[in-house]
Design a protein around this motif. Structure first.
Motif, PDB file in Angstrom:
ATOM      1  N   MET A   1       4.445 -37.798   3.584  1.00 29.17           N
ATOM      2  CA  MET A   1       4.020 -37.724   4.972  1.00 29.17           C
ATOM      3  C   MET A   1       5.092 -36.998   5.778  1.00 29.17           C
ATOM      4  N   ALA A   2       4.667 -36.027   6.566  1.00 23.39           N
ATOM      5  CA  ALA A   2       5.620 -35.324   7.420  1.00 23.39           C
ATOM      6  C   ALA A   2       5.900 -36.182   8.642  1.00 23.39           C
ATOM      7  N   ILE A   3       7.123 -36.088   9.155  1.00 22.91           N
ATOM      8  CA  ILE A   3       7.490 -36.906  10.305  1.00 22.91           C
ATOM      9  C   ILE A   3       8.190 -36.056  11.353  1.00 22.91           C
ATOM     10  N   LEU A   4       7.725 -36.201  12.581  1.00 25.16           N
ATOM     11  CA  LEU A   4       8.387 -35.564  13.714  1.00 25.16           C
ATOM     12  C   LEU A   4       8.959 -36.692  14.557  1.00 25.16           C
ATOM     13  N   LEU A   5      10.281 -36.763  14.582  1.00 26.96           N
ATOM     14  CA  LEU A   5      10.945 -37.907  15.194  1.00 26.96           C
ATOM     15  C   LEU A   5      11.626 -37.518  16.502  1.00 26.96           C
ATOM     16  N   VAL A   6      11.146 -38.089  17.587  1.00 28.57           N
ATOM     17  CA  VAL A   6      11.797 -37.896  18.878  1.00 28.57           C
ATOM     18  C   VAL A   6      12.796 -39.023  19.042  1.00 28.57           C
ATOM     19  N   GLU A   7      14.030 -38.688  19.335  1.00 28.52           N
ATOM     20  CA  GLU A   7      15.047 -39.740  19.421  1.00 28.52           C
ATOM     21  C   GLU A   7      16.081 -39.493  20.506  1.00 28.52           C
ATOM     22  N   GLN A   8      16.422 -40.578  21.198  1.00 26.04           N
ATOM     23  CA  GLN A   8      17.573 -40.538  22.105  1.00 26.04           C
ATOM     24  C   GLN A   8      18.844 -40.608  21.267  1.00 26.04           C
ATOM     25  N   ASN A   9      18.721 -41.358  20.187  1.00 29.94           N
ATOM     26  CA  ASN A   9      19.845 -41.529  19.288  1.00 29.94           C
ATOM     27  C   ASN A   9      19.913 -40.335  18.344  1.00 29.94           C
ATOM     28  N   ALA A  10      20.603 -39.295  18.796  1.00 26.79           N
ATOM     29  CA  ALA A  10      20.628 -38.035  18.049  1.00 26.79           C
ATOM     30  C   ALA A  10      21.308 -38.212  16.692  1.00 26.79           C
ATOM     31  N   ARG A  11      22.286 -39.083  16.646  1.00 23.23           N
ATOM     32  CA  ARG A  11      23.006 -39.324  15.405  1.00 23.23           C
ATOM     33  C   ARG A  11      22.050 -39.802  14.316  1.00 23.23           C
ATOM     34  N   LEU A  12      21.242 -40.794  14.679  1.00 23.14           N
ATOM     35  CA  LEU A  12      20.246 -41.320  13.746  1.00 23.14           C
ATOM     36  C   LEU A  12      19.268 -40.217  13.340  1.00 23.14           C
ATOM     37  N   ALA A  13      18.775 -39.484  14.331  1.00 22.20           N
ATOM     38  CA  ALA A  13      17.760 -38.466  14.063  1.00 22.20           C
ATOM     39  C   ALA A  13      18.302 -37.402  13.114  1.00 22.20           C
ATOM     40  N   LEU A  14      19.556 -36.961  13.359  1.00 20.79           N
ATOM     41  CA  LEU A  14      20.133 -35.919  12.508  1.00 20.79           C
ATOM     42  C   LEU A  14      20.436 -36.456  11.117  1.00 20.79           C
ATOM     43  N   ASP A  15      20.697 -37.759  11.037  1.00 15.67           N
ATOM     44  CA  ASP A  15      20.980 -38.358   9.735  1.00 15.67           C
ATOM     45  C   ASP A  15      19.760 -38.400   8.836  1.00 15.67           C
ATOM     46  N   ILE A  16      18.612 -38.732   9.411  1.00 15.04           N
ATOM     47  CA  ILE A  16      17.451 -38.922   8.532  1.00 15.04           C
ATOM     48  C   ILE A  16      16.534 -37.709   8.460  1.00 15.04           C
ATOM     49  N   CYS A  17      16.696 -36.739   9.360  1.00 12.34           N
ATOM     50  CA  CYS A  17      15.822 -35.564   9.313  1.00 12.34           C
ATOM     51  C   CYS A  17      16.599 -34.373   8.759  1.00 12.34           C
ATOM     52  N   SER A  18      15.852 -33.474   8.104  1.00 16.71           N
ATOM     53  CA  SER A  18      16.547 -32.345   7.510  1.00 16.71           C
ATOM     54  C   SER A  18      16.706 -31.194   8.505  1.00 16.71           C
ATOM     55  N   ARG A  19      15.827 -31.163   9.489  1.00 21.40           N
ATOM     56  CA  ARG A  19      15.903 -30.119  10.492  1.00 21.40           C
ATOM     57  C   ARG A  19      15.753 -30.730  11.860  1.00 21.40           C
ATOM     58  N   ALA A  20      16.221 -30.003  12.875  1.00 17.82           N
ATOM     59  CA  ALA A  20      16.111 -30.568  14.218  1.00 17.82           C
ATOM     60  C   ALA A  20      15.919 -29.475  15.264  1.00 17.82           C
ATOM     61  N   TYR A  21      15.314 -29.881  16.365  1.00 18.37           N
ATOM     62  CA  TYR A  21      15.196 -29.038  17.548  1.00 18.37           C
ATOM     63  C   TYR A  21      15.891 -29.764  18.686  1.00 18.37           C
ATOM     64  N   VAL A  22      16.610 -29.017  19.479  1.00 24.04           N
ATOM     65  CA  VAL A  22      17.182 -29.592  20.694  1.00 24.04           C
ATOM     66  C   VAL A  22      16.417 -28.986  21.859  1.00 24.04           C
ATOM     67  N   ILE A  23      15.810 -29.853  22.658  1.00 23.61           N
ATOM     68  CA  ILE A  23      15.021 -29.365  23.795  1.00 23.61           C
ATOM     69  C   ILE A  23      15.726 -29.746  25.082  1.00 23.61           C
ATOM     70  N   GLU A  24      15.802 -28.771  25.981  1.00 23.73           N
ATOM     71  CA  GLU A  24      16.442 -29.020  27.279  1.00 23.73           C
ATOM     72  C   GLU A  24      15.613 -28.358  28.353  1.00 23.73           C
ATOM     73  N   ALA A  25      15.267 -29.124  29.371  1.00 26.69           N
ATOM     74  CA  ALA A  25      14.498 -28.613  30.504  1.00 26.69           C
ATOM     75  C   ALA A  25      13.285 -27.791  30.067  1.00 26.69           C
ATOM     76  N   GLY A  26      12.553 -28.313  29.105  1.00 26.26           N
ATOM     77  CA  GLY A  26      11.295 -27.672  28.724  1.00 26.26           C
ATOM     78  C   GLY A  26      11.427 -26.473  27.809  1.00 26.26           C
ATOM     79  N   ARG A  27      12.633 -26.182  27.341  1.00 26.92           N
ATOM     80  CA  ARG A  27      12.822 -25.065  26.411  1.00 26.92           C
ATOM     81  C   ARG A  27      13.598 -25.531  25.187  1.00 26.92           C
ATOM     82  N   ILE A  28      13.304 -24.920  24.049  1.00 24.19           N
ATOM     83  CA  ILE A  28      14.076 -25.222  22.853  1.00 24.19           C
ATOM     84  C   ILE A  28      15.425 -24.528  22.991  1.00 24.19           C
ATOM     85  N   ALA A  29      16.500 -25.340  23.090  1.00 29.26           N
ATOM     86  CA  ALA A  29      17.827 -24.777  23.312  1.00 29.26           C
ATOM     87  C   ALA A  29      18.494 -24.399  21.997  1.00 29.26           C
ATOM     88  N   LEU A  30      18.222 -25.176  20.964  1.00 34.77           N
ATOM     89  CA  LEU A  30      18.870 -24.968  19.664  1.00 34.77           C
ATOM     90  C   LEU A  30      17.936 -25.446  18.577  1.00 34.77           C
TER      91      LEU A  30
END
Ligand SMILES: Nc1ncnc2c1ncn2[C@@H]1O[C@H](COP(=O)(O)OP(=O)(O)OP(=O)(O)O)[C@@H](O)[C@H]1O
Ligand SMILES: [Mg+2]
Lengths: 227, 283
Positions: free
Chosen positions: A174-203
């Motif tokens: 099952m694919a998972i898209l995880l939105v998290e305030q806890n970025a540390r956790l999110a980066l630990d369990i996901c292989s890829r990440a998007y950083v969104i800021e003010a409605g745009r993908i920053a990184l």
């Protein structure tokens, strides 16, 4: 993302407005089959809006969404039906599909068996989050979007739930898209990440790379990352 | 004493019709968040439709049942117009139902005229424990109880009922499950229409109806619904009975012209009480 195969979810140049306010401004995002992807960003960046738009709750002003499978969302704040029992909550999760058997969810979360007749509103936050995840799973999703898994939960419970998600991903693909305030956790369990800021993908990039980026460390990881 | 019991029986009977109207308000409000100002109209139309069908020679029982089905269909149409496009705010829908209620006057007057109508209900008396009461009263109470149980079963035991409850509990979550909240709203309006129609069909033999009887009926039904804060059918049902009995006592021992005033006073008192209870928790 695995080469060759078409991604499960593709979002192109998505624009979403609430009245005059622009919540998403040209967002591109993709989730491959069996991939775990994190979406992190500050309050009000548009994370929930992105999930809601992909879920069909919010109509985009422009852009394109391609979803090649079923999506279920675990909403921010869990949003169970508080006066209904745990089991009825789970069964409602299967509204879109034929199979309403709750057995598989109880196998995943055995603790819910003893709570099945309890009103969902009377459970602890951690238990509610289990029900919310279970309810989403009842929709037999190919992609599970989780909005703020850790919100208001004790660290231990968060770890357990995170393990469950990883397990689901590994065992059933099952694919998972995880939105998290806890970025540390999110980066630990996901292989890829998007950083969104003010409605745009920053990184965006592999979790490893973002974890080592000074900008991400400063803004989301509270300084240097210790493995 | 027997006089008292007779007033009580009459009160329970009319209270049961209020309860039906109230339950209609509640079903629609719970699912859609709309207070349906046309709720009394369903009762009026139910009465007129049954009247016409009976005039056309349709048998008792069948005529009334058909009238209820037609009012349910009218409820669906009212829902379609009131809910409009997906995402219409409840307040806009509320205004539309008010407009439709007024529009119904024109429809009723051009179709049936502006004079009151009535028809024979169940005739004869039934003696229960020394109190003789009209068979129509017994029919009304029986029909109301059966309807209420059927609704309780629908909402409490069926998957569809769960989905309807989900819409009233958390629209956003319901939509995430894939439940079509708009369609559930239409269904609620159809059920509400049928409930109003049933009330009218049962009430018309006791109290003749005319085009603008909807106001009195709606005021009583709304007052009963307010007992349960507009969301709890059981309390709304109890509210209907209390109101019916109170009005019957006032009419019996004092003056019948005070009936509606009583309903309004009770409604106002309850709204004030609820507002005062709610005020501190908000914001
Ligand atoms: N229904 C709405 N109507 C108007 N504006 C909204 C609505 N929902 C969100 N917004 C605005 O859109 C922007 C993005 O909100 P969104 O909830 O998507 O952010 P988020 O990243 O999920 O934030 P959080 O971390 O607080 O959950 C915010 O400025 C917010 O105020
Ligand atoms: Mg959010």
């Amino acid at each position: 993302m695995p080469e060759g195969s078409e991604p499960l979810l593709e979002v192109h140049d998505l624009v979403v407005r609430y009245g005059a306010a622009t919540a998403l401004d040209g967002v591109d995002l993709a989730v491959g089959r069996a991939e775990m992807v994190a979406l992190v960003g500050p309050n009000g960046a548009g994370k929930t809006t992105l999930l809601d738009t992909v879920s069909g709750l919010v109509a985009p002003a422009a852009g394109r969404i391609e979803l090649r499978g079923r999506l279920a969302q675990v909403p921010e704040g869990r949003r169970l039906f508080p006066e209904m029992t745990v089991e009825d909550n789970l069964r409602l999760g299967a509204w879109r599909v034929r199979d309403r058997r709750v057995g598989p969810v109880y196998e995943l979360f055995p603790h819910l068996v003893e709570l099945r007749r309890r009103k969902a509103g009377s459970l602890s936050c951690g238990e509610q989050q289990m029900v919310a995840v279970g309810r989403a799973l009842m929709g037999q999703p190919d992609l599970l979007a989780v909005d703020e898994l850790s919100l208001g939960l004790a660290p231990q419970i968060v770890d357990t739930l995170a393990e469950h998600l990883q397990d689901l991903n590994r065992r059933s693909g099952m694919a998972i898209l995880l939105v998290e305030q806890n970025a540390r956790l999110a980066l630990d369990i996901c292989s890829r990440a998007y950083v969104i800021e003010a409605g745009r993908i920053a990184l965006t990039g592999p979790s490893e790379q973002l974890r080592n980026s000074p900008a991400v460390q400063a803004a989301y990881l509270g300084g240097a990352y210790e493995a | 004493m027997t006089l008292f019991l007779q007033y009580l029986a009459a009160g329970i009977a009319s209270g049961s019709t209020f309860a039906l109207v109230a339950t209609g308000f509640v079903v629609i409000y719970r699912v859609t968040g709309v207070i349906n100002f046309a709720q009394g109209v369903f009762a009026v139309l139910g009465g007129f439709l049954a009247y016409s069908l009976l005039q056309a020679g349709v048998a008792h029982g069948l005529a009334e049942s058909l009238a209820v089905l037609i009012t349910a269909a009218i409820g669906l149409v009212v829902g379609l117009v009131a809910l409009g496009r997906r995402g219409t705010p409840p307040l806009a829908s509320l205004i539309v139902t008010l407009g439709l209620a007024i529009f119904s006057y024109a429809v009723v007057i051009t179709t049936w005229g502006d004079h009151p109508i009535s028809y024979e209900g169940l005739s004869g008396l039934l003696a229960i424990g020394g109190v003789s009461m009209q068979r129509q009263y017994v029919l009304i109470v029986g029909a109301a109880v059966v309807t209420f149980l059927a609704l309780a079963l629908l909402f409490g035991r069926t998957y569809l009922g769960m989905a309807l409850t989900a819409c009233s509990s958390d629209q956003r979550a319901a939509r995430l499950m894939g439940i079509d909240v708009w369609r559930m709203g239409l269904l609620a309006f159809a059920v509400g229409g049928g409930l109003g129609g049933l009330a009218g069909v049962l009430l018309t033999p006791l109290q003749p109806v005319q085009f603008d009887s909807d106001v009195g009926i709606a005021v009583n039904g709304f007052a009963a619904a307010i007992f349960g804060g507009l969301v709890r059918p059981v309390t709304a049902f109890a509210g209907g009975l209390v109101l019916g009995v109170a009005e019957a006592m006032v009419a019996g021992y004092y003056r019948s012209s005070y009936e509606t005033a009583i309903a309004l006073a009770v409604m106002l008192a309850l709204m004030l009480w609820q507002a005062s209870r709610r005020a501190p928790s908000e914001e």
